[in-house]
Each structure stands twice: as C-alpha cells, then as structure tokens.
Scaffold this motif. Structure first.
Motif, PDB file in Angstrom:
ATOM      1  N   TRP A  53       8.643  49.759  12.715  1.00  0.00           N
ATOM      2  CA  TRP A  53       8.981  49.232  14.180  1.00  0.00           C
ATOM      3  C   TRP A  53      10.333  48.742  14.173  1.00  0.00           C
ATOM      4  O   TRP A  53      10.871  48.799  15.030  1.00  0.00           O
ATOM      5  N   TRP A  57      13.137  50.325  16.394  1.00  0.00           N
ATOM      6  CA  TRP A  57      13.925  49.327  17.360  1.00  0.00           C
ATOM      7  C   TRP A  57      15.382  49.242  17.200  1.00  0.00           C
ATOM      8  O   TRP A  57      16.190  49.252  18.199  1.00  0.00           O
ATOM      9  N   ALA A 205       0.655  44.535  11.544  1.00  0.00           N
ATOM     10  CA  ALA A 205       1.107  43.857  12.993  1.00  0.00           C
ATOM     11  C   ALA A 205       1.965  42.916  12.737  1.00  0.00           C
ATOM     12  O   ALA A 205       2.873  42.675  13.563  1.00  0.00           O
ATOM     13  N   VAL A 206       1.422  41.876  12.033  1.00  0.00           N
ATOM     14  CA  VAL A 206       2.360  40.738  11.829  1.00  0.00           C
ATOM     15  C   VAL A 206       3.535  41.172  11.112  1.00  0.00           C
ATOM     16  O   VAL A 206       4.754  40.712  11.637  1.00  0.00           O
ATOM     17  N   ALA A 208       5.027  43.962  11.397  1.00  0.00           N
ATOM     18  CA  ALA A 208       5.972  44.505  12.415  1.00  0.00           C
ATOM     19  C   ALA A 208       6.760  43.566  13.296  1.00  0.00           C
ATOM     20  O   ALA A 208       7.862  43.902  13.600  1.00  0.00           O
ATOM     21  N   MET A 209       6.165  42.629  13.922  1.00  0.00           N
ATOM     22  CA  MET A 209       7.001  41.449  14.779  1.00  0.00           C
ATOM     23  C   MET A 209       7.906  40.910  13.980  1.00  0.00           C
ATOM     24  O   MET A 209       8.958  40.718  14.374  1.00  0.00           O
ATOM     25  N   ALA A 210       7.674  40.497  12.749  1.00  0.00           N
ATOM     26  CA  ALA A 210       9.022  39.974  12.175  1.00  0.00           C
ATOM     27  C   ALA A 210       9.965  41.003  11.669  1.00  0.00           C
ATOM     28  O   ALA A 210      11.150  40.708  11.523  1.00  0.00           O
ATOM     29  N   ASN A 211       9.551  42.173  11.401  1.00  0.00           N
ATOM     30  CA  ASN A 211      10.550  43.207  11.192  1.00  0.00           C
ATOM     31  C   ASN A 211      11.462  43.452  12.202  1.00  0.00           C
ATOM     32  O   ASN A 211      12.636  43.651  12.328  1.00  0.00           O
ATOM     33  N   VAL A 212      10.836  43.452  13.466  1.00  0.00           N
ATOM     34  CA  VAL A 212      11.820  43.738  14.789  1.00  0.00           C
ATOM     35  C   VAL A 212      12.565  42.772  14.616  1.00  0.00           C
ATOM     36  O   VAL A 212      13.878  42.835  15.524  1.00  0.00           O
ATOM     37  N   ALA A 213      12.157  41.321  14.743  1.00  0.00           N
ATOM     38  CA  ALA A 213      13.126  40.194  14.946  1.00  0.00           C
ATOM     39  C   ALA A 213      13.946  40.304  13.987  1.00  0.00           C
ATOM     40  O   ALA A 213      15.322  39.974  14.407  1.00  0.00           O
TER      41      ALA A 213
END
Length: 252
Positions: A53, A57, A205-206, A208-213
C-alpha cells in the motif's frame, strides 16, 4: 506492544521505500523479531500485504508530479507481474544458495559503479524513443520481477539502477518507475501467499496504514529534493543491503 513496534518499523520502511526502495531491510527483521514463533512464509506474506500500500501510494504520488511514459511502464508492469509469478514457481524446485552468496557481490559492483560515475542519474535524458523503450523496460521488468519472485532482497534498488543505467533516467524518474513495477511484483507475491494462507490480514492492515503514512513523508522528500537526494539515499540503501546480504550469505 509487538504490533506497535512493527507498525513503527512499517512507517520507517514506507519512508525509505518511497524514496528509493529497500524498506524490507527494516520491516522484515522487525516482524521476525516480534513474532519469532511464526512461519517465515506467513511473516513474508504479511510484510508484502502491508508494504504494497505504501509502494502503491508512492507510485500514485510520483506519477502526478513526474512525467512518465505510460506506453513504456504499463507493458513493463505486466512483464514484472509475469516474471514474479515465474520466479515464485521456480524457487519451489531450485536451490537459491548460490544466488544468496552472489547477491552482495553484485550489489557491491552496483555501488562501486554508481560512486565512480559521479553524474550517473543526476540528469534525466531518456536513451530510447517511444518504440524501443518499452522493449527495454519490459526486459527489465521480467528479469527483476523473476528475481523478486525467486529471491527478493534489493528488488527496488535493482529496478532503480537499471532504469538509470539502461534507459538514461535520472534517479527521481527511475524511483518513480520502480514504484510502479514493484507494486506489480508485490501484487503477484501477495496472491501466492494469500492462496496458501500465509497472510495475517489484521496485522497487515495496521502495517498498511503506517506504511502509507511513511510513504507520504518519503515521497514529499524525494519530490522536494530531487534526483541528487534520491541518489544519495540509493547509495546508503545499497550499502546497507551489502552488509545485510553479506552477513546472511557468509556469516550466518
């Protein structure tokens, strides 16, 4: 606490990956340290499912700001996807130990070449026209895609180096192109890992969110500071890869 630690690692990995690739150097060891009892395939599958992700992005952000030829990169992405599937299939019946020992030497040659050529990748001067460039990019895609499916470490760095050396891209454009191809190879890997049940989707899922940030920060740094900055990070990441792969091949 373990999930928080790997989320922080994923954020840092996303930042590095967005600039030049190599985030796996941070996230994969963090996963193995946090979950020592888990199957390696599950940790690798979860890594891919989280990291794709941030890579996707970054690819989207780069394509909005950096001019790339869709006629070159779409066929190259397809070639990378096919190569990755072929590599993943081949690794089931072939011993990769020789490649493991050769990898740090190949990376050392890439680093030496990059350092010796002070202007390498500083200026964007595509070498081929619209007819030939897709063929060369497709060859890069299928070759490094196969490597990613078969073995993996340093895939993003190999994509960046070959786009600079063979196609005449600067490091910024090469990094943008690498993100697209790396997204494609990661997608192939996720399909294979998911098919065999080797993904922890809640953890992914967790991650992914950190990776996108992290990817958001890394992309902005790369676009702000340009090819020279990406080149410097590339040299640092390849240096780290040499140490890591050399240790794994000869000292572990």
């Amino acid at each position: 606490m373990d999930l928080f630690a790997v989320a922080v690692a994923s954020l840092l990995a996303g930042l590095i990956d967005a600039i030049v690739g190599g985030g796996g150097l941070i996230l994969v060891p963090a996963l193995f340290a946090a979950y020592p009892g888990a199957a390696p395939a599950t940790l690798l599958g979860t890594n891919k499912a989280g990291a794709i992700w941030g890579t996707a992005w970054a690819a989207l952000q780069f394509t909005r700001r950096v001019s790339l030829r869709a006629t070159t990169l779409v066929p190259a992405m397809v070639a990378a996807l096919v190569g990755s599937f072929a590599g993943a299939w081949a690794v089931t019946g072939v011993d990769a130990s020789a490649l493991r020992r050769a990898l740090p030497l190949v990376l050392l040659a890439i680093l030496a070449y990059t350092l010796a050529r002070k202007d390498l990748g500083r200026h964007h001067a595509p070498r081929y026209g619209a007819a030939r460039e897709p063929l060369v990019a497709g060859a890069i895609g299928v070759a490094i895609g196969f490597y990613d499916g078969f073995f993996g470490p340093g895939t993003g760095s190999f994509f960046v180096f070959l786009f600079v050396r063979l196609l005449g891209y600067d490091f910024l454009h090469a990094s943008a192109a690498a993100k697209l191809l790396n997204t494609s190879t990661n997608l192939a890997a996720i399909v294979l890992f998911a098919w065999t049940g080797h993904v922890w989707w809640q953890v992914a899922a967790v991650l992914a969110m950190a990776n996108v940030a992290g990817s958001l920060v890394g992309t902005r740094l790369a676009l702000k500071h340009g090819a020279g900055f990406v080149r410097a990070v590339f040299i640092a990441v390849v240096g780290a890869l040499i140490l890591k792969t050399g240790y794994d091949a000869f000292l572990r």
